[in-house]
Structure formats: C-alpha cells, structure tokens
Motif scaffolding. Structure first.
Motif, PDB file in Angstrom:
ATOM      1  N   UNK A 234      35.668  30.178  20.277  1.00  0.00           N
ATOM      2  CA  UNK A 234      37.240  29.436  21.179  1.00  0.00           C
ATOM      3  C   UNK A 234      37.047  29.008  22.158  1.00  0.00           C
ATOM      4  N   UNK A 235      37.327  27.581  21.885  1.00  0.00           N
ATOM      5  CA  UNK A 235      37.634  26.985  23.030  1.00  0.00           C
ATOM      6  C   UNK A 235      38.130  27.555  24.888  1.00  0.00           C
ATOM      7  N   UNK A 236      37.837  27.087  26.037  1.00  0.00           N
ATOM      8  CA  UNK A 236      38.093  27.843  26.659  1.00  0.00           C
ATOM      9  C   UNK A 236      40.068  27.199  27.101  1.00  0.00           C
ATOM     10  N   UNK A 237      40.381  26.106  26.576  1.00  0.00           N
ATOM     11  CA  UNK A 237      41.433  25.441  27.212  1.00  0.00           C
ATOM     12  C   UNK A 237      42.467  26.791  26.297  1.00  0.00           C
ATOM     13  N   UNK A 238      41.860  27.004  25.580  1.00  0.00           N
ATOM     14  CA  UNK A 238      42.500  28.198  24.603  1.00  0.00           C
ATOM     15  C   UNK A 238      43.026  29.382  25.281  1.00  0.00           C
ATOM     16  N   UNK A 243      40.452  34.750  31.432  1.00  0.00           N
ATOM     17  CA  UNK A 243      38.982  35.506  30.721  1.00  0.00           C
ATOM     18  C   UNK A 243      38.195  33.684  30.690  1.00  0.00           C
ATOM     19  N   UNK A 244      38.542  32.882  31.792  1.00  0.00           N
ATOM     20  CA  UNK A 244      37.515  31.801  31.639  1.00  0.00           C
ATOM     21  C   UNK A 244      38.345  30.677  31.650  1.00  0.00           C
ATOM     22  N   UNK A 245      39.209  30.290  30.745  1.00  0.00           N
ATOM     23  CA  UNK A 245      40.502  29.016  30.348  1.00  0.00           C
ATOM     24  C   UNK A 245      40.896  28.637  30.832  1.00  0.00           C
ATOM     25  N   UNK A 246      42.262  27.487  30.305  1.00  0.00           N
ATOM     26  CA  UNK A 246      43.260  27.616  31.536  1.00  0.00           C
ATOM     27  C   UNK A 246      44.303  27.440  30.575  1.00  0.00           C
ATOM     28  N   UNK A 247      44.489  28.230  29.827  1.00  0.00           N
ATOM     29  CA  UNK A 247      45.742  28.508  28.475  1.00  0.00           C
ATOM     30  C   UNK A 247      46.765  29.824  29.260  1.00  0.00           C
ATOM     31  N   UNK A 249      48.281  32.710  32.874  1.00  0.00           N
ATOM     32  CA  UNK A 249      47.393  34.141  32.891  1.00  0.00           C
ATOM     33  C   UNK A 249      48.377  35.158  32.122  1.00  0.00           C
ATOM     34  N   UNK A 250      47.702  36.054  32.120  1.00  0.00           N
ATOM     35  CA  UNK A 250      47.901  37.518  31.280  1.00  0.00           C
ATOM     36  C   UNK A 250      49.475  37.802  31.738  1.00  0.00           C
ATOM     37  N   UNK A 255      55.078  38.133  29.976  1.00  0.00           N
ATOM     38  CA  UNK A 255      56.290  38.123  30.611  1.00  0.00           C
ATOM     39  C   UNK A 255      56.611  37.028  29.468  1.00  0.00           C
ATOM     40  N   UNK A 256      55.699  36.793  28.497  1.00  0.00           N
ATOM     41  CA  UNK A 256      56.471  36.374  28.132  1.00  0.00           C
ATOM     42  C   UNK A 256      56.443  36.932  26.403  1.00  0.00           C
TER      43      UNK A 256
END
Length: 304
Positions: A234-238, A243-247, A249-250, A255-256
């Motif tokens: 699973x790429x980091x961008x996802x 978890x080290x990505x950029x999709x 924040x938790x 909130x969503x």
C-alpha cells in the motif's frame, strides 16, 4: 446512480458486468421480486440495490440470495442488527479510532482503504456486541457511499499494536465466526486484500488470529513482519500521516466518519422496518446453518 470516474466505470464494466443502460431494468426486476417475497422486508433504494448488484457482478440470482441472507441475519444476530442507532456510545466508539477510513481512501488499484486498529478497543468502555454493531454500521455506509469500495473493493489493514493474545480469547468465538460470515456472504462489499501489521512475536508464532477466518474466504490475508513492509503493498500516499503516509490524519478520518454517521441517523432508525419473517421463509438451508454446525478447518495465513 452516481456517475463513476472513467477508471471505476472501466472496472464496473469489465469485472462486474455493469451495463449502465441495463441498470434501471435490473433495479425494476429486483423491486418486483422483493414485493413478491411475503417473508422479506428489504430496502429498495437505488444505492442499496446497486451495492448488492455490484457485489454479485450483476447476477440477479446471486443478488437475491445475498439480499435474503443480509436480512436473515437480523434474526441470527439480533443483539447486533436490532437497534442499530447512531447513539452517543456509537459516536464515542468512532472517536476511539478503532475502525477508520480516509475521506478519499483510494489505493493504486482503486480499492478503498479500511483500517482496523484493535489496540484502540477497550473492554472496560465497550462490549463486544457494541464493537460489532459499530463496524457493521460503518461498513454498510461504506458500501453505499464509497464508489471505490463498492466497485473496486476494499483493501483492509488490521493493526495489532498494543494487544495481547488474550485479547482474542476474550471474545465470544461463535459470534465472531457469525460476524465474519456476514462480512463475507451478506455485506455488499468485497474485501480484496487484508494485511496484518504490528503483531507481537508471540502472536506471529501462535497464529491465533487464523481461528477467526474460515477456509472458504476468497481474499488473501498476509501478516507483515514490519510496518515498513506495508509500503510494498500500500503506497505511502494512500495512508494517513500516522502510518507514514500523507492521506490526511486519523483525526480527520474520525471526523469524516462522525459526520457521515450523523447523516445516516434516519437511515438506521428505519432499520426497524426491515427484516425477515422466518415462519414464512421456505427454500434451501441457509449456508451458515450447515457451515457452523461443524468446527471445520482454518486456512493458514501467508507470512512474508
């Protein structure tokens, strides 16, 4: 029907047999069939029926079977499927971040990303049935709301950080088996891949988690030795930034989901209108009735 992106439309056509010009006809056939079933009270909205059609690759017979099983489980697990309401306790469980997905959870293969963080569940605050109830609500919403999920399927990441082997022993195993049967054979979603991360050495050695999955499951499950190995799948961008990505924040994922849960308040209040009268049901034995009468065997997880 919501218009799909070109990529999803291609998947829907080639993998799910979706022909846009025929969808209205399929919906009409299903609605007529539902009205003719004296034992069944089922939802008939476009979004609900299309989710089932896609999950069943537009086989009308398979769709009918899955819809029947879905509402049959209202009687099988009444402690889960009756009174599924958007309460303060459900919202609190969401805020714990046990079961999350980003607002835009598309992976490279167009699947939606779903993350389960077992260590966030507290037996002191919530009961097992509340956890399962919350997850069924969240996954049902995902099936209705997320086109990546109901067309391309779901990539699931199960984070085992912060738990011990005794965590799984504390759950009622029969209920867990029934829940996974519901995910596999009733829910209008297809789990395409499951990755387990952050398992303790004892858990990896004992492979306790395999007991929760029947050998008929049709999606691969992989235990990764390190979190870094996840990036090969699973790429980091996802992934969320935690978890080290950029999709996102938790906290944004939580909130969503809270906003979405609140928007479905009336939807779940209407659950009382639906279900199945078992006294009027006829036909073959429901698959789980035979399946769970035996201990069966369990498939082994793939270790990497």
């Amino acid at each position: 029907m919501r218009p799909l992106t070109p990529a999803l439309a291609k998947i829907a056509k080639e993998q799910l047999n979706e022909i846009p010009e025929r969808v209205e006809q399929d919906l009409f056939i299903l609605r007529v069939w539902i009205r003719q079933q004296i034992h069944l009270r089922a939802r008939t909205s476009d979004e609900f029926l299309i989710a089932f059609l896609r999950c069943c690759s537009y086989s009308l017979e398979e769709t009918k079977k899955r819809i029947e099983l879905f509402f049959h489980f209202y009687n099988v697990l009444p402690q889960i499927f009756y009174n599924r309401l958007v309460t303060d306790r459900i919202l609190h469980m969401n805020r714990c971040g046990i079961h999350i997905y980003p607002e835009f959870p598309k992976c490279d293969n167009n699947t939606a990303l779903l993350m389960v963080r077992c260590g966030q569940f507290s037996r002191k605050q919530h009961r097992q049935c509340e956890l399962i109830k919350f997850v069924t609500m969240a996954m049902e919403i995902m099936a209705l709301e997320n086109d990546n999920a109901n067309v391309a399927g779901v990539t699931q990441i199960v984070d085992l950080a912060g738990i011990e082997n005794a965590f799984f022993h504390s759950f009622d195993h029969h209920t867990m088996k029934m829940w996974y049967f519901w995910i596999r054979d009733c829910l209008p979603l297809r789990i395409k891949q499951v990755y387990f991360i952050n398992a303790s050495k004892d858990m990896l050695r004992m492979m306790q988690i395999q007991k929760f999955f029947q050998n008929e499951t049709d999606y691969p499950m992989t235990v990764l030795k390190t979190t870094e190995e996840l990036y090969n799948h699973v790429p980091r961008k996802c992934l969320p930034e935690e978890y080290g990505g950029y999709n996102g924040h938790i906290a944004e994922c939580i909130g969503y989901m809270e906003d979405t849960l609140r928007s479905y308040k009336t939807y779940f209040e209407e659950d009382i209108l639906y279900g199945m009268n078992e006294n009027l049901r006829s036909g073959d034995v429901i698959p789980y009735e035979a399946e769970f009468g035996l201990e069966g065997s369990f498939r082994k997880l793939e270790l990497e």
